[in-house]
Design an enzyme around this catalytic site. Structure first.
Site, mmCIF file in Angstrom:
data_model
loop_
_atom_site.group_PDB
_atom_site.id
_atom_site.type_symbol
_atom_site.label_atom_id
_atom_site.label_comp_id
_atom_site.label_asym_id
_atom_site.label_seq_id
_atom_site.Cartn_x
_atom_site.Cartn_y
_atom_site.Cartn_z
ATOM 1 N N ASP A 1 21.634 10.333 12.555
ATOM 2 C CA ASP A 1 21.164 9.143 11.856
ATOM 3 C C ASP A 1 22.318 8.660 10.961
ATOM 4 O O ASP A 1 23.357 9.324 10.813
ATOM 5 C CB ASP A 1 19.873 9.429 11.060
ATOM 6 C CG ASP A 1 19.075 8.145 10.835
ATOM 7 O OD1 ASP A 1 19.652 7.043 10.957
ATOM 8 O OD2 ASP A 1 17.868 8.224 10.528
HETATM 9 C C1 BGC Z 1 17.352 4.803 10.081
HETATM 10 C C2 BGC Z 1 17.264 4.801 11.591
HETATM 11 C C3 BGC Z 1 18.038 3.647 12.169
HETATM 12 C C4 BGC Z 1 19.462 3.688 11.670
HETATM 13 C C5 BGC Z 1 20.338 2.585 12.226
HETATM 14 C C6 BGC Z 1 18.777 4.649 9.593
HETATM 15 O O1 BGC Z 1 18.815 4.452 8.227
HETATM 16 O O2 BGC Z 1 16.802 5.996 9.593
HETATM 17 O O3 BGC Z 1 15.922 4.758 11.977
HETATM 18 O O4 BGC Z 1 17.990 3.694 13.560
HETATM 19 O O5 BGC Z 1 19.443 3.592 10.248
HETATM 20 O O6 BGC Z 1 19.965 1.356 11.766
#
Ligand code: BGC
Length: 725
Positions: free
Chosen positions: A298
């Protein structure tokens, strides 16, 4: 030989020489076309060939996903040098298909090996045509519709050159203080599995290499929804039994359905963060389940291992995440440390090769080597089409859940000539949820607009309450900023000023229809008290007002049913239907409140009435390896046609380990005309009754079971059967 003869001999010789050199040239050329660039060669051979040509730096480059906003010269240079594998997000500027192609050109035409980039973006419940939030979509209990909305989201996103979406989120969620419950499919593992699979199929299609499909990503792996206190990113103590029976299940189903990527989560699982959790990443996902795609971290989660306190520096963070099984790093740049680690023998070359192969494999499967550029014209007629809007409207009305409807106040009929629509959400256009992608509020039909657009002849829609008002529609709820990532709430009732407004409306002595636009289950105790009808509309997306009018005017008979319990107070959460019984089930109450939710999982009203009768079991006994057919009649005894979601639950009464008091094992959505009755059948196979025993083996344990065919997780027709050897 005379001169002429000599000349013609020379001519023939020249032709032969030319032909030979042509053949040699052709042969030479075909040797020069690398295997990895040849379309008709199997993917695994192409991957292997490419890997063998790569330098250490190029391999490490494939592990890096960067966040970009514009095509600046630094980024282009990095791409040219093979240091970037994937680009993510960015603002509108980045998401013009031609800018996307410009980045891609740098990778494909100007880098040494021409490895294409893969473009990722959060396309969660729509791209430009926005569908209801995922939690709402699960309340349709129609995986078919969800597959369709995901297919359309993929199609629209692909017109902008997006190859990969960070969705679906398949985290079983039971604490509605957590802002991210909006992104999942509720509190049940079975339902999360089914909807997750539908999303994967919709996004990826039968052939993900087609230009209108996108690679899907199951997230967030795993257990992130357990964040303590419902606060985002917090510690997640998860017993191994819950992990296996609840949280891992939807991921396993998604992998079996062919999901090509998985995102590791932010949370700390029992002391080992998900990002560096070898047990769940390498050992479970990759080795036990045989997942062949790749894992992306993530956002910044690798560098955050330092904040977690399990890495002192970026090099250790990189080493821990990578060794645990995170193939690609999102946003932070700690994987640059891997070069020296490989050189020092801290990270092995086979391990590096394996990760690179996983990423290349997905790029080949997506067709990026053969078709790297996106058609820049498709966006002009493939987004926000009438067909897409109409599906969004259908899903929105099918996801709305009617919680209360005293004296058949809804649907509004000819008696309701003058309607007043009030409240902070009555003309709201930002009802697209947290992940709105390219969704534009200007495209959205507000509640007021929808009611006016679809109004019946002779009905007056007003924003003011007068003595002539026949009914008041009050629109309350949560703004987009009140849920989503990093938007947890300690009190999940409506804001005080909204409750105040609802109470003040009582002075008009008119019937009150409360419509709630929300991203999570709320404590609606007060709302129920002060309203005659209550409709949960969620954040419904682009067609909000049209879908709402379909329900309020009775052009659609509500059928949505809750997939997360609504509590009586915030103090009750986490609250879910499939809890374990405990040794003192009668003493689970609080001293100031009972332990039952205000509205249970599976609950939702209709404008008609359905009566369940005649439960039949094909046998009182199932032998292991066999099935049991159960059926019941469901009759529409009201005046309107409507859809009913018929649910099948079981309870395993005695086992070597304790079992939930109820478990959803099936459901069917059926349409019944007034007066019509249908026999609804379910097949229960002994595999559906497999449990984890004390030693964590999946087995069938002979014994007694209850089953219910029911309209909600509470009540219904109850039967009994035995499982035998
Ligand atoms: C979130 C994810 C997301 C990623 C990219 C993160 O902060 O937890 O769900 O896919 O950002 O945008």
């Amino acid at each position: 030989m005379n001169n002429n003869q000599i000349q013609s001999k020379i001519k023939i010789l020249t032709i032969v020489i030319l032909q030979i050199s042509y053949i040699v040239a052709c042969k030479h050329n075909s040797v020069e076309t690398p295997i990895y660039k040849s379309k008709n060669i199997p993917v695994e051979e192409r991957v292997e060939d490419l890997l063998n040509r790569m330098t250490l730096e190029e391999k490490i480059g494939q592990l890096s996903q960067i966040y970009v906003v514009t095509a600046d010269s630094f980024t282009l240079k990095e791409i040219r040098e093979g240091k970037v594998s994937s680009l993510l997000n960015g603002l509108d500027t980045f998401y013009s298909p031609s800018t996307r192609n410009l980045f891609q050109k740098e990778a494909v035409e100007n880098s040494r090996l021409g490895i294409p980039l893969i473009f990722g973006h959060d396309v969660v419940h729509g791209f430009r045509t926005i569908f209801p939030i995922s939690l709402a979509q699960s309340c349709t209990w129609s995986p078919e519709l969800h597959q369709e909305s995901s297919r359309i989201a993929a199609r629209e996103a692909s017109t902008y050159g997006i190859d990969w979406t960070f969705a679906p989120m398949v985290e079983v969620s039971r604490d509605s203080r957590w802002g991210r419950v909006a992104e999942c499919y509720g509190e049940d593992p079975y339902l999360n599995s089914i909807f997750g699979v539908a999303a994967v199929k919709g996004f990826q299609g039968n052939d993900v290499s087609q230009p209108y499909q996108v690679v899907s990503c199951l997230k967030h792996y795993v257990g992130y929804s357990v964040s303590e206190g419902g606060r985002d990113y917090q510690y997640t103590p998860i017993p191994e039994r819950d992990m296996q029976e609840i949280y891992l299940k939807p991921f396993k189903s998604g992998i079996e359905a062919g999901a090509l990527t998985v995102m590791s989560a932010f949370n700390d699982i029992n002391g080992i963060p998900a990002t560096s959790n070898e047990l769940y990443l390498r050992k479970t996902l990759k080795e036990k389940w045989g997942f062949q795609g790749f894992v992306v971290s993530d956002w910044d989660a690798v560098v955050q291992l330092i904040d977690h306190g399990i890495a002192a520096d970026t090099a250790t963070a990189a080493m821990k995440a990578f060794s645990a099984g995170v193939d690609m790093e999102m946003k932070s740049l700690t994987y640059q440390n891997l070069k020296s680690m490989v050189e020092q023998g801290i990270v092995s070359i086979p391990m590096l090769n394996e990760s690179v192969k996983r990423i290349l494999r997905v790029k080949f499967l997506k067709g990026l080597f053969d078709n790297p550029y996106t058609d820049t014209l498709r966006m002009y007629n493939e987004i926000l089409t009438a067909e897409h809007r109409s599906l969004s409207r259908r899903i929105a009305r099918e996801s709305m859940v009617l919680l209360k409807n005293d004296d058949g106040l809804l649907p509004l009929d000819d008696k309701n000539q003058e309607l007043a629509i009030v409240g902070p959400f009555s003309n709201e256009k930002n009802l697209m949820g947290w992940w709105k992608s390219m969704g534009n509020a200007n495209d959205l039909v507000s509640p007021l607009h929808g009611l006016k657009l679809n109004t019946k002849p002779g009905t007056i829609i007003s924003e003011k309450i007068s003595k002539n008002t026949d009914a008041i529609i009050v629109c309350l709820g949560e703004t987009r900023e009140m849920f989503g990532e990093y938007h947890s709430r300690s009190d999940i009732s409506l804001p005080e000023h909204q409750l105040q407004l609802l109470k003040e409306l009582q002075k008009h002595s008119k019937p009150i229809i409360t419509v709630i636009f929300n991203g999570r289950p709320l404590d609606l105790t007060e709302v129920i008290k002060f309203s005659n009808s209550v409709l949960i509309a969620w954040h419904p997306g682009t067609e909000a007002g049209n879908a709402l009018s379909d329900i309020l005017y009775g052009n659609y008979n509500p059928s949505g049913k809750l997939t997360m319990s609504f509590p009586k107070s915030t103090g009750q959460v986490p609250i879910y239907y499939n809890h374990r019984n405990s040794g003192r089930p009668d003493q689970s109450n609080y001293i100031d409140l009972d332990a039952k939710p205000l509205f249970p999982f599976g609950y939702g009203m209709s404008y008609t009435t359905f009566v369940y009768s005649n439960l039949q079991l094909s046998s009182q006994v199932i032998t292991i390896g066999d099935s049991l057919l159960v059926s019941a009649n469901v009759a529409n005894t009201g005046q309107l046609g409507g859809e009913e979601i018929v649910q099948l639950y079981i309870r395993d009464l005695v086992g070597s380990t304790t079992r939930p008091v109820k478990e959803l094992k099936g459901f069917k959505k059926v349409f019944l005309n007034p007066g019509e009755s249908k026999e609804i059948q379910f097949l229960i196979h002994s595999d559906d009754l497999v449990i984890l025993n004390e030693d964590f083996n999946s087995i069938n344990e002979p014994g007694d079971y209850y089953l219910w065919i029911a309209p909600t997780s509470e009540g219904g027709l109850k039967g009994e059967f035995k499982l035998t050897k």
